[in-house]
Design an enzyme around this catalytic site. Structure first.
Site, PDB file in Angstrom:
ATOM      1  N   SER A  86      -6.968   1.171  23.201  1.00 37.58           N
ATOM      2  CA  SER A  86      -6.449   1.373  24.562  1.00 37.58           C
ATOM      3  C   SER A  86      -6.877   0.198  25.426  1.00 37.58           C
ATOM      4  CB  SER A  86      -6.948   2.698  25.145  1.00 37.58           C
ATOM      5  OG  SER A  86      -6.301   3.767  24.483  1.00 37.58           O
ATOM      6  N   ASP A  90     -14.566  -1.201  22.861  1.00 38.78           N
ATOM      7  CA  ASP A  90     -15.493  -0.662  21.860  1.00 38.78           C
ATOM      8  C   ASP A  90     -16.608  -1.684  21.600  1.00 38.78           C
ATOM      9  OD1 ASP A  90     -15.206   1.661  19.449  1.00 38.78           O
ATOM     10  OD2 ASP A  90     -16.559  -0.022  19.051  1.00 38.78           O
ATOM     11  N   GLY A 155     -10.503   0.957  29.046  1.00 37.14           N
ATOM     12  CA  GLY A 155      -9.301   1.772  28.826  1.00 37.14           C
ATOM     13  C   GLY A 155      -9.601   3.265  28.930  1.00 37.14           C
ATOM     14  N   GLY A 157      -8.145   5.585  27.333  1.00 34.95           N
ATOM     15  CA  GLY A 157      -8.035   6.219  26.011  1.00 34.95           C
ATOM     16  C   GLY A 157      -9.380   6.339  25.318  1.00 34.95           C
ATOM     17  N   TYR A 446     -21.289   3.903  24.221  1.00 36.45           N
ATOM     18  CA  TYR A 446     -22.008   2.639  24.032  1.00 36.45           C
ATOM     19  C   TYR A 446     -22.323   2.542  22.532  1.00 36.45           C
ATOM     20  CZ  TYR A 446     -22.633   2.579  29.144  1.00 36.45           C
ATOM     21  OH  TYR A 446     -22.433   2.566  30.498  1.00 36.45           O
TER      22      TYR A 446
END
Ligand code: FDA
Length: 505
Positions: A86, A90, A155, A157, A446
């Site tokens: 998204s 990450d 994002g 998502g 995280y």
């Protein structure tokens, strides 16, 4: 095994056959001139943007649900993994890297935000960034807001799939606490909403992590109210200004903070002179949901030692505060919230901890010693106060379990290279006596692969439980139960996705 190139050709044929409805315009393969720019546009950790990083065979940027259904069907048929992306934030790059042959579903084109002011709700497509969500809400009403993360390019998502915390968490809890419905495409390609997915799966997607239960297409979010004026401050204290004592006292003050006050300390080593002298700097950053006078009287009662004065504080609207906390200069246009591309992408490694008892001064000094081993600004710790609303929500309400009793969260981050990688792991080890134990808790948004991971070949429940209980405590078992029901063959998977109990891979 079919060779990758053949598999990828067959996959493309399958996509075109399944869905001729403009899908060919949103398919990118390495021979396409836009492939690299589409891939790199949403990479937010430079650690995973090297020539050695495994690349997707295909990237699809769907325009609609049918495109997503086609990718899910064809990936299963031709033995390809899916990574859903998204915003691409990450921490371990799992939305755009896999060691197995894979396809990225990048939701950048699905980012409509529809705000219903009267009912205080918004439908947010997963590809919308938090900045876009905040902007679209403020465009309709300055009395409404949404409690989620700080960085506008994150994002919705991935962020909301992992919980999502930000500057209003002590008043309103997490982003995922405010999901009232969702649209999810499952492994069978079905488009599910809350009623059709059932309460177990609806529970799991509100914090159980992304890329596990299907592709979230959109969230229906309950909005919160904010006052016309909020107050922000960022006050710094060095070691010479009593920083150690103040950080120690802050830990005991948190319990007395009004829930309208969000409080975070950034800790780093900084240069103080041209001659290379350095010190430790503690920067106290806060958002207060109210005017400056109430804030000052409250700080006087709960944390007088900081010595906060009116000149330290700025009153503004909530939406202006989102731009302020994203570190843009004062009076920057709100339009910056719509900009998906940050100025630069750094390479970093991060880890998290949760604290339930104040850390003694002597232990804080041990942290300063370790910060002094690296160049100034190479590492940063954040202490984020919990409490308030976070204490009131049960730890089984959604998969995110870090609730009552947590004093604050620690976020450790370091610019990435081999030296800093070992430094951050040693610091984490040093912190063991001062943080939660059995399990040592961590925050999935995280993401930290050091806490454990699946073998992509054959993950056992036992192996996954090692990292799973750190992120979810006992909620991990309920997540496994849901996964076993909805995706028993473990099609949606990554290094830290919830495994089903029985798996054929
Ligand atoms: P990305 O697209 O990389 O996805 C993350 C994970 O979710 C991946 O596993 C991905 O496959 C999966 N996923 C993504 N979209 C999905 C979908 N539609 N359906 C199913 N799975 C999906 N966190 C926080 O709580 N508060 C904060 O203030 C911040 N601030 C912050 C700043 C910066 C600079 C970074 C890099 C990160 C943060 N974060 C954060 C952490 C952030 O919440 C976390 O990295 C989120 O997973 C990011 O979501 P994205 O959609 O951007 O990531």
């Amino acid at each position: 095994w079919v060779a990758s190139a053949d598999r990828h050709e067959d996959f493309l044929q399958c996509l075109l056959y399944q869905n001729s409805n403009a899908i060919s315009k949103v398919i990118y393969t390495p021979i396409n001139s836009s492939y690299s720019s589409v891939l790199e546009f949403s990479i937010r950790n430079g650690r995973f943007n090297t020539s050695a990083t495994p690349k997707p065979l295909v990237i699809v940027t769907p325009l609609n649900e049918a495109h997503i259904q086609a990718v899910i069907a064809c990936s299963q048929k031709h033995g390809l993994q899916i990574r859903v992306r998204s915003g691409g934030h990450d921490y371990e790059g799992l939305s755009y890297v896999s060691v197995l042959p894979f396809v990225i579903i990048d939701l950048i084109n699905m980012r409509t935000v529809t705000v219903d002011v009267g009912n205080k709700i918004a439908w947010v497509q997963a590809g919308a960034t938090l900045g876009e969500v905040y902007y679209r809400i403020a465009e309709k009403s300055r009395a409404l807001a949404f409690p989620a993360g700080v960085c506008p390019t994150v994002g919705s998502g991935g962020h909301i799939s992992g919980g999502g915390h930000g500057m209003m968490m002590r008043k309103y809890g997490l982003a995922a606490d405010h999901i009232i419905d969702a649209k999810l495409i499952d492994v069978k390609g079905r488009i599910l909403d809350r009623a059709s997915m059932g309460e177990d799966l609806f529970w799991a997607i509100r914090g159980g992590g992304g890329n596990t239960f299907g592709v979230v297409v959109a969230w229906k979010l309950e909005l919160v109210t904010v006052p016309p004026t909020v107050t922000v401050f960022n006050v710094t204290r060095t070691l010479e200004q009593n920083a150690t004592k103040l950080v120690h006292q802050w830990q005991s003050a948190i319990g007395k903070f009004d829930e309208d006050l969000f409080s975070r300390i950034f800790l780093s080593r900084v240069n103080t002179s041209q001659e290379g002298k350095t010190t430790i700097l503690a920067a106290y950053t806060s958002l207060f949901l109210g005017g400056v006078d109430r804030l000052l009287s409250m700080m006087q009662q709960s944390f007088p030692q900081l010595g906060l004065v009116k000149d330290d504080c700025i009153e503004m609207s909530w939406i202006e505060s989102t731009v302020y906390f994203a570190s843009f200069p004062r009076n920057t246009s709100l339009d910056v919230l719509l900009d998906r591309s940050p100025g630069s992408t750094i390479s970093f490694k991060a880890k998290t901890d949760f604290v339930t008892e104040p850390i003694p001064e002597i232990a804080l000094e041990g942290i300063w010693e370790r910060l002094n081993q690296l160049d100034a600004q190479a590492a940063q710790l954040q202490f984020t106060a919990y409490g308030g609303k976070m204490d009131e929500i049960s730890e089984t309400s959604i998969p995110f379990p870090h609730r009552a009793g947590i004093l604050f969260q620690i976020h450790y981050a370091v610019d990435w290279d081999q030296k800093t990688a070992s430094w951050i792991r040693k610091l984490y080890s040093y912190m063991t006596p001062y943080v939660t134990k059995n399990p040592r808790q961590a925050y999935i948004d995280y993401r930290d692969l050091d806490v454990g991971m699946n073998n992509l070949g054959n993950t056992s429940y036992k192996q996954a439980r090692v990292w799973g209980t750190k992120y979810f405590k006992n909620n991990f078992d309920r997540l496994v139960h849901v996964k076993t029901k909805v995706d028993p063959a473990n099609f949606f998977r990554n290094e830290q996705s919830i495994p089903p109990l029985i798996t054929s891979w």
